[in-house]
Motif scaffolding. Sequence first.
Motif, PDB file in Angstrom:
ATOM      1  N   ALA A 175       0.825  -1.209   0.000  1.00 19.91           N
ATOM      2  CA  ALA A 175       0.000   0.000   0.000  1.00 19.91           C
ATOM      3  C   ALA A 175       0.854   1.252   0.000  1.00 19.91           C
ATOM      4  O   ALA A 175       0.465   2.281  -0.560  1.00 19.91           O
TER       5      ALA A 175
ATOM      6  N   SER B 263       5.412   2.792  -4.380  1.00 18.94           N
ATOM      7  CA  SER B 263       5.129   3.552  -5.593  1.00 18.94           C
ATOM      8  C   SER B 263       4.898   2.644  -6.789  1.00 18.94           C
ATOM      9  O   SER B 263       4.322   3.065  -7.793  1.00 18.94           O
TER      10      SER B 263
ATOM     11  N   ALA C  24      -1.988  -5.615  -5.087  1.00 14.36           N
ATOM     12  CA  ALA C  24      -1.489  -4.249  -5.258  1.00 14.36           C
ATOM     13  C   ALA C  24      -2.491  -3.397  -6.017  1.00 14.36           C
ATOM     14  O   ALA C  24      -2.739  -2.235  -5.673  1.00 14.36           O
TER      15      ALA C  24
ATOM     16  N   THR D 275      -2.017   0.630  -5.797  1.00 17.69           N
ATOM     17  CA  THR D 275      -0.591   0.761  -6.104  1.00 17.69           C
ATOM     18  C   THR D 275      -0.358   0.348  -7.552  1.00 17.69           C
ATOM     19  O   THR D 275      -0.821  -0.726  -7.959  1.00 17.69           O
TER      20      THR D 275
ATOM     21  N   ALA E  15       0.910   7.505  -8.522  1.00 18.94           N
ATOM     22  CA  ALA E  15       0.281   6.988  -7.304  1.00 18.94           C
ATOM     23  C   ALA E  15      -1.078   7.634  -7.061  1.00 18.94           C
ATOM     24  O   ALA E  15      -2.040   6.947  -6.681  1.00 18.94           O
TER      25      ALA E  15
ATOM     26  N   TRP F  84      -3.702   6.157  -9.516  1.00 15.91           N
ATOM     27  CA  TRP F  84      -4.133   4.819  -9.122  1.00 15.91           C
ATOM     28  C   TRP F  84      -5.053   4.861  -7.896  1.00 15.91           C
ATOM     29  O   TRP F  84      -6.022   4.115  -7.822  1.00 15.91           O
ATOM     30  N   GLN F  85      -4.763   5.741  -6.957  1.00 17.58           N
ATOM     31  CA  GLN F  85      -5.613   5.840  -5.772  1.00 17.58           C
ATOM     32  C   GLN F  85      -7.008   6.337  -6.131  1.00 17.58           C
ATOM     33  O   GLN F  85      -8.005   5.862  -5.574  1.00 17.58           O
TER      34      GLN F  85
END
Length: 367
Positions: free
Chosen positions: A248, A251, A264, A269, A317, A320-321
């Motif tokens: 979590a 990168s 992931a 991630t 990052a 993706w979040q």
Amino acid sequence: MRILVFTNTPAHVHLYRHAVARLEERGHEVCVLGREAGCTTDLLEFYGMPYRTYGEHVPETASRLEFGTALASQFARIARATLEFQPDVVFGRGPYAAAAGTLARAPTVLVLDDEPTDFNHTISRPFADTILSPSVTRRDLGDAHYTFDGFVECASLHPEVFDPDSTVHEYLGIDADEPYAILRFNALEALHDAGLEGFTPSQRRDLIDRLGERLTVFVSDEGGTLDLADLPARPYDLHPALIHDAMAGASLLVADTGTMVTEAGLLGTPALRYRGTDDHVYGEFQELERQGLVEQFDTYAEVRDRALALAGDGTAADRWQRRREAYVTDLVNLTNLLVDVAEARGSVDRLDPSSRRVVRPRSVVSR
């Protein structure tokens, strides 16, 4: 009620650990039968799960005699434990759970994903009272097969049950804002890995050399054969229970194995999977690719170049979040479903209406 649960791999521990804890809190008696495979027993100990071991993982390199002897010993231990415990319902997958449920004359619930081999399904399907799998699973396993919107990993990584440890950088021995990548290299010793090849030794070294110029690299080498002495990387050596916290906070994750890539991606991630010689089509990966959470590559050059690009992308990052928040939050919390099915003695028909709504017969799911 008495509930018997099989954890044949570390992933199965994560699948059932929250459900086991909750069932015990509700006064049920739970017995976990675990196999010495990787860090399975380390995880069972860490989470304080009520377990017994029934044997060890037999590698693909074992002879037929060694494999047959080990299998007979495992089934004997499973039979003894099952007859002593007398479960009211059995959870697991493959021939072990099927044998235990048959011996105990207890309902058997199989929780499956889109694995490439037919062996487990062929052996266990006739003995299953209920089969649960993600809706993206490509197989139709008959009238007892029900699907849910999510992944088996949602039992441990759904936002309702997973809260990452913000101090994982400290455990790793790096600064709180230091970017890092995790590289996972598969030992390819499982039954479903037979005949597959992932990263070659030279590709592993090249990937580490190149990524090490851009960020801190931690290597999880399942086979334990890679020498990092002259490479810009550190071994990933935290307790296995912390791997999701480490992923979590990473990168980037690059791997030639499936489970950690899926995990992931669900954690938000950036996750890259090198297929190598694995040409099986997995419904889970297809779905995560559609959501922009996982990327798969057929050649080493492609995965290497993409990894280097993401390692230098300071905005990856956050992207993706945002994708994770938009997608994963609405998936089924599988722990809730497992607990409900256990308390319904393995029967979907006995679920209360709110729980019944999150599953549907596989036969009505569009392919």
